[in-house]
Motif scaffolding. Structure first.
Motif, PDB file in Angstrom:
ATOM      1  N   MET A   1       0.843  -1.192   0.000  1.00 30.94           N
ATOM      2  CA  MET A   1       0.000   0.000   0.000  1.00 30.94           C
ATOM      3  C   MET A   1       0.880   1.245   0.000  1.00 30.94           C
ATOM      4  O   MET A   1       1.790   1.380   0.817  1.00 30.94           O
ATOM      5  CB  MET A   1      -0.919   0.015   1.232  1.00 30.94           C
TER       6      MET A   1
ATOM      7  N   GLU B   1      -2.204   6.173   0.306  1.00 26.14           N
ATOM      8  CA  GLU B   1      -3.315   5.273   0.610  1.00 26.14           C
ATOM      9  C   GLU B   1      -3.350   4.949   2.097  1.00 26.14           C
ATOM     10  O   GLU B   1      -4.414   4.856   2.704  1.00 26.14           O
ATOM     11  CB  GLU B   1      -3.176   3.989  -0.209  1.00 26.14           C
ATOM     12  N   ARG B   2      -2.164   4.786   2.687  1.00 28.44           N
ATOM     13  CA  ARG B   2      -2.117   4.519   4.128  1.00 28.44           C
ATOM     14  C   ARG B   2      -2.586   5.729   4.923  1.00 28.44           C
ATOM     15  O   ARG B   2      -3.284   5.592   5.940  1.00 28.44           O
ATOM     16  CB  ARG B   2      -0.695   4.137   4.533  1.00 28.44           C
TER      17      ARG B   2
ATOM     18  N   GLN C   1      -4.746   7.990   3.861  1.00 26.52           N
ATOM     19  CA  GLN C   1      -6.194   8.061   3.682  1.00 26.52           C
ATOM     20  C   GLN C   1      -6.905   7.072   4.593  1.00 26.52           C
ATOM     21  O   GLN C   1      -7.944   7.383   5.191  1.00 26.52           O
ATOM     22  CB  GLN C   1      -6.563   7.799   2.217  1.00 26.52           C
ATOM     23  N   ALA C   2      -6.346   5.877   4.709  1.00 27.36           N
ATOM     24  CA  ALA C   2      -6.923   4.872   5.609  1.00 27.36           C
ATOM     25  C   ALA C   2      -6.858   5.352   7.057  1.00 27.36           C
ATOM     26  O   ALA C   2      -7.820   5.181   7.827  1.00 27.36           O
ATOM     27  CB  ALA C   2      -6.187   3.544   5.447  1.00 27.36           C
ATOM     28  N   ALA C   3      -5.722   5.970   7.424  1.00 21.61           N
ATOM     29  CA  ALA C   3      -5.575   6.499   8.782  1.00 21.61           C
ATOM     30  C   ALA C   3      -6.611   7.587   9.054  1.00 21.61           C
ATOM     31  O   ALA C   3      -7.196   7.640  10.139  1.00 21.61           O
ATOM     32  CB  ALA C   3      -4.163   7.043   8.979  1.00 21.61           C
ATOM     33  N   CYS C   4      -6.843   8.463   8.066  1.00 17.24           N
ATOM     34  CA  CYS C   4      -7.836   9.536   8.225  1.00 17.24           C
ATOM     35  C   CYS C   4      -9.232   8.964   8.421  1.00 17.24           C
ATOM     36  O   CYS C   4     -10.012   9.468   9.232  1.00 17.24           O
ATOM     37  CB  CYS C   4      -7.808  10.456   7.004  1.00 17.24           C
ATOM     38  N   ASN C   5      -9.542   7.908   7.682  1.00 13.56           N
ATOM     39  CA  ASN C   5     -10.857   7.279   7.822  1.00 13.56           C
ATOM     40  C   ASN C   5     -11.036   6.699   9.219  1.00 13.56           C
ATOM     41  O   ASN C   5     -12.122   6.791   9.804  1.00 13.56           O
ATOM     42  CB  ASN C   5     -11.038   6.187   6.768  1.00 13.56           C
ATOM     43  N   PHE C   6      -9.969   6.097   9.750  1.00 18.74           N
ATOM     44  CA  PHE C   6     -10.038   5.571  11.114  1.00 18.74           C
ATOM     45  C   PHE C   6     -10.269   6.698  12.116  1.00 18.74           C
ATOM     46  O   PHE C   6     -11.077   6.572  13.049  1.00 18.74           O
ATOM     47  CB  PHE C   6      -8.751   4.829  11.468  1.00 18.74           C
TER      48      PHE C   6
ATOM     49  N   VAL D   1      -2.654   4.185  14.579  1.00 16.63           N
ATOM     50  CA  VAL D   1      -2.316   4.429  13.171  1.00 16.63           C
ATOM     51  C   VAL D   1      -0.878   4.928  13.040  1.00 16.63           C
ATOM     52  O   VAL D   1      -0.242   4.735  12.000  1.00 16.63           O
ATOM     53  CB  VAL D   1      -3.299   5.437  12.526  1.00 16.63           C
TER      54      VAL D   1
END
Length: 297
Positions: free
Chosen positions: A1, A5-6, A8-13, A29
């Motif tokens: 990844m 992308e990582r 963005q995933a952290a922001c979603n969490f 995160v």
């Protein structure tokens, strides 16, 4: 990844963090990203979005109260001084400040001059809301904002947090009311989020809309009288919603959750726990005899 992308995933969490647990999520995160500089640069916009949506509170220097960080508290660009310095308003102390969305701290306080035509009613609504907090919310915070360009339109926000990590639960109550004296109305929204996480992960998230028509007598009353009566109407509506939540919890405990688990085991007969204990004791005795016989041979 890839890195973005990582991030963005952290922001979603982060945006899904339960009340009072965003630091725990951030620490988790951070271990995933393994790049603090990249993480800080990437998540600040997400933290800002989270703070505004959750009505995060901040201690106001030189005062003994807190103020709410929200879209209503953000000053417009033409009200701000200096490039890149977003400023926020504490209407109670008539101060604007710079807010650090990571450290959750206010700095660089400056005087803010409100519209004198709107201030009497805003202050009266604020006074009534503080009395309401003392009566109904534990450590609650309220802020009342006036639209500096639109007459007779005010925003009342309330937030109350309760964190109990020792017993694995946390909760947040948020409510916002737009008081419009022009059309004699109050439009409100209540948001409740509760998280239980002892040996599991259960969240309750609810949104409830409120619409109140203001009697003509309230609109023409003095600011002090109008503020008190409007908060009394809000109290009635919030009380009804609290009662409905309590009824829902009771029904879930008595009906919903019970229907999710099997009343009887697969054998369709209740267990006789005394027999089970006897079986266990018998098995242990048999095991002991076998061991004794083996050892003596």
């Amino acid at each position: 990844m890839e890195s973005h992308e990582r991030i963005q995933a952290a922001c979603n969490f982060l945006l899904q963090s339960p009340p009072g647990e965003i630091n725990d999520v951030l620490n988790d995160v951070r271990n995933i990203i393994s790049d603090d500089e990249l993480l800080q640069e990437g998540i600040v916009p997400a933290l800002k979005k989270y703070n505004l949506a959750q009505f995060i509170t901040v201690d106001i220097p030189e005062t003994n109260h807190q103020s709410i960080i929200s879209e209503a508290a953000q000053l417009s660009a033409d009200s701000q001084e200096g490039e890149g310095q977003e400023r926020w308003l504490d209407p109670r102390s008539k101060r604007s400040f710079v807010f650090d969305h990571m450290a959750l701290e206010a700095s660089d306080l400056q005087r803010f001059e409100p519209n004198e035509s709107f201030e009497p009613f805003r202050a009266a609504l604020e006074k009534a809301s503080l009395k309401y907090l003392l009566a109904h919310f534990h450590d609650g915070v309220s802020s009342v904002f006036s639209n500096q360009t639109t007459p007779n339109r005010f925003i009342l926000q309330i937030v109350a947090n309760k964190y109990n990590p020792t017993n694995f639960w946390a909760g947040r109550w948020r409510s916002e009311y737009v008081v419009n004296l022009n059309d004699h109305s109050v439009q409100g929204t209540i948001l409740v989020n509760v998280h239980y996480y002892e040996q599991g992960n259960v969240q309750l998230s609810t949104t409830h809309s409120i619409s109140i028509a203001l009697p003509p007598g309230i609109v023409t009353a003095s600011p002090e009288s109008a503020g008190t009566k409007i908060l009394a109407l809000i109290q009635t509506e919030e009380g009804k919603y609290q009662t409905s939540l309590n009824d829902t919890y009771h029904e879930m405990a008595e009906k919903t959750f019970k229907s999710l688990r099997r009343a009887l085991p697969m054998t369709r007969s209740k267990l006789d726990w005394e027999k089970v204990l006897g079986y266990k004791l018998g098995a242990e005795l048999s095991s002991s005899k076998g061991a004794f016989a083996t050892g003596s041979s």
